[in-house]
Design a protein around this motif. Structure first.
Motif, PDB file in Angstrom:
ATOM      1  N   LEU A  25      49.862  35.397  57.417  1.00 20.38           N
ATOM      2  CA  LEU A  25      48.452  35.718  57.634  1.00 20.38           C
ATOM      3  C   LEU A  25      48.259  36.526  58.907  1.00 20.38           C
ATOM      4  N   GLY A  26      49.179  36.366  59.863  1.00 25.11           N
ATOM      5  CA  GLY A  26      49.112  37.162  61.082  1.00 25.11           C
ATOM      6  C   GLY A  26      49.428  38.629  60.830  1.00 25.11           C
ATOM      7  N   LYS A  27      50.114  38.939  59.748  1.00 23.53           N
ATOM      8  CA  LYS A  27      50.482  40.312  59.404  1.00 23.53           C
ATOM      9  C   LYS A  27      49.383  41.034  58.622  1.00 23.53           C
ATOM     10  N   VAL A  28      48.390  40.303  58.160  1.00 26.27           N
ATOM     11  CA  VAL A  28      47.350  40.881  57.310  1.00 26.27           C
ATOM     12  C   VAL A  28      46.408  41.751  58.144  1.00 26.27           C
ATOM     13  N   THR A  29      46.062  42.916  57.601  1.00 32.54           N
ATOM     14  CA  THR A  29      45.052  43.761  58.230  1.00 32.54           C
ATOM     15  C   THR A  29      43.718  43.414  57.578  1.00 32.54           C
ATOM     16  N   TRP A  30      42.876  42.711  58.300  1.00 34.58           N
ATOM     17  CA  TRP A  30      41.604  42.253  57.759  1.00 34.58           C
ATOM     18  C   TRP A  30      40.575  43.369  57.843  1.00 34.58           C
ATOM     19  N   PRO A  31      39.699  43.487  56.832  1.00 35.75           N
ATOM     20  CA  PRO A  31      38.674  44.540  56.859  1.00 35.75           C
ATOM     21  C   PRO A  31      37.578  44.202  57.864  1.00 35.75           C
ATOM     22  N   SER A  32      36.911  45.253  58.332  1.00 38.57           N
ATOM     23  CA  SER A  32      35.773  45.035  59.229  1.00 38.57           C
ATOM     24  C   SER A  32      34.603  44.491  58.402  1.00 38.57           C
ATOM     25  N   ARG A  33      33.602  43.988  59.081  1.00 38.87           N
ATOM     26  CA  ARG A  33      32.425  43.451  58.386  1.00 38.87           C
ATOM     27  C   ARG A  33      31.753  44.539  57.552  1.00 38.87           C
ATOM     28  N   GLN A  34      31.609  45.739  58.120  1.00 38.08           N
ATOM     29  CA  GLN A  34      30.960  46.835  57.404  1.00 38.08           C
ATOM     30  C   GLN A  34      31.768  47.239  56.176  1.00 38.08           C
ATOM     31  N   GLN A  35      33.077  47.304  56.313  1.00 33.44           N
ATOM     32  CA  GLN A  35      33.940  47.660  55.184  1.00 33.44           C
ATOM     33  C   GLN A  35      33.853  46.594  54.094  1.00 33.44           C
ATOM     34  N   LEU A  36      33.847  45.338  54.487  1.00 34.92           N
ATOM     35  CA  LEU A  36      33.754  44.235  53.534  1.00 34.92           C
ATOM     36  C   LEU A  36      32.445  44.301  52.750  1.00 34.92           C
ATOM     37  N   ILE A  37      31.343  44.547  53.453  1.00 32.97           N
ATOM     38  CA  ILE A  37      30.031  44.614  52.800  1.00 32.97           C
ATOM     39  C   ILE A  37      29.965  45.808  51.846  1.00 32.97           C
ATOM     40  N   SER A  38      30.395  46.978  52.307  1.00 40.60           N
ATOM     41  CA  SER A  38      30.281  48.167  51.466  1.00 40.60           C
ATOM     42  C   SER A  38      31.178  48.064  50.224  1.00 40.60           C
ATOM     43  N   GLU A  39      32.366  47.523  50.367  1.00 41.45           N
ATOM     44  CA  GLU A  39      33.242  47.383  49.208  1.00 41.45           C
ATOM     45  C   GLU A  39      32.739  46.302  48.252  1.00 41.45           C
ATOM     46  N   SER A  40      32.129  45.253  48.783  1.00 45.72           N
ATOM     47  CA  SER A  40      31.553  44.219  47.920  1.00 45.72           C
ATOM     48  C   SER A  40      30.391  44.779  47.110  1.00 45.72           C
ATOM     49  N   VAL A  41      29.559  45.590  47.745  1.00 41.77           N
ATOM     50  CA  VAL A  41      28.442  46.217  47.039  1.00 41.77           C
ATOM     51  C   VAL A  41      28.974  47.154  45.951  1.00 41.77           C
ATOM     52  N   ALA A  42      30.021  47.900  46.256  1.00 42.10           N
ATOM     53  CA  ALA A  42      30.601  48.814  45.268  1.00 42.10           C
ATOM     54  C   ALA A  42      31.132  48.038  44.064  1.00 42.10           C
ATOM     55  N   VAL A  43      31.786  46.907  44.308  1.00 45.88           N
ATOM     56  CA  VAL A  43      32.310  46.093  43.207  1.00 45.88           C
ATOM     57  C   VAL A  43      31.171  45.545  42.358  1.00 45.88           C
ATOM     58  N   MET A  44      30.135  45.013  42.999  1.00 45.98           N
ATOM     59  CA  MET A  44      29.000  44.476  42.240  1.00 45.98           C
ATOM     60  C   MET A  44      28.312  45.570  41.423  1.00 45.98           C
ATOM     61  N   LEU A  45      28.192  46.767  41.990  1.00 46.76           N
ATOM     62  CA  LEU A  45      27.584  47.882  41.267  1.00 46.76           C
ATOM     63  C   LEU A  45      28.415  48.261  40.047  1.00 46.76           C
ATOM     64  N   MET A  46      29.723  48.347  40.198  1.00 50.22           N
ATOM     65  CA  MET A  46      30.587  48.709  39.073  1.00 50.22           C
ATOM     66  C   MET A  46      30.570  47.635  37.990  1.00 50.22           C
ATOM     67  N   VAL A  47      30.534  46.371  38.370  1.00 48.05           N
ATOM     68  CA  VAL A  47      30.471  45.291  37.381  1.00 48.05           C
ATOM     69  C   VAL A  47      29.151  45.367  36.621  1.00 48.05           C
ATOM     70  N   THR A  48      28.062  45.616  37.328  1.00 47.69           N
ATOM     71  CA  THR A  48      26.756  45.722  36.688  1.00 47.69           C
ATOM     72  C   THR A  48      26.712  46.915  35.724  1.00 47.69           C
ATOM     73  N   LEU A  49      27.218  48.053  36.167  1.00 48.80           N
ATOM     74  CA  LEU A  49      27.233  49.232  35.301  1.00 48.80           C
ATOM     75  C   LEU A  49      28.116  49.004  34.076  1.00 48.80           C
ATOM     76  N   SER A  50      29.245  48.353  34.266  1.00 54.01           N
ATOM     77  CA  SER A  50      30.135  48.059  33.136  1.00 54.01           C
ATOM     78  C   SER A  50      29.454  47.124  32.141  1.00 54.01           C
ATOM     79  N   ALA A  51      28.730  46.126  32.652  1.00 48.76           N
ATOM     80  CA  ALA A  51      28.031  45.185  31.778  1.00 48.76           C
ATOM     81  C   ALA A  51      26.970  45.919  30.955  1.00 48.76           C
ATOM     82  N   PHE A  52      26.211  46.820  31.585  1.00 47.80           N
ATOM     83  CA  PHE A  52      25.198  47.583  30.857  1.00 47.80           C
ATOM     84  C   PHE A  52      25.840  48.499  29.812  1.00 47.80           C
TER      85      PHE A  52
END
Length: 70
Positions: A25-52
């Motif tokens: 776990l010490g070797k892991v490069t953790w994402p920044s808060r902004q990166q985490l939020i933006s990528e989470s939003v992108a995933v939710m958007l793609m899942v929603t579009l796929s569902a539609f």
């Protein structure tokens, strides 16, 4: 004739596992808060579009089914 080294019995060692997990776990490069939020939003958007898209294709097949089979 050379003597064999005593074979160790394979098994689960919780203490060694915890130490190795902590080291990995010490070797892991953790994402920044902004990166985490933006990528989470992108995933939710793609899942929603796929569902539609799946919902729309399903509706199209229902229309075709009714036209063919009455």
């Amino acid at each position: 004739m050379a003597e064999k080294a005593p074979e160790t019995k394979p098994g689960f060692n919780p203490q060694a596992f915890a130490q190795e997990a902590k080291a990995e776990l010490g070797k892991v490069t953790w994402p920044s808060r902004q990166q985490l939020i933006s990528e989470s939003v992108a995933v939710m958007l793609m899942v929603t579009l796929s569902a539609f898209l799946v919902y729309g294709i399903d509706g199209l097949f229902k229309i075709i089914q009714k036209a063919v089979f009455g």
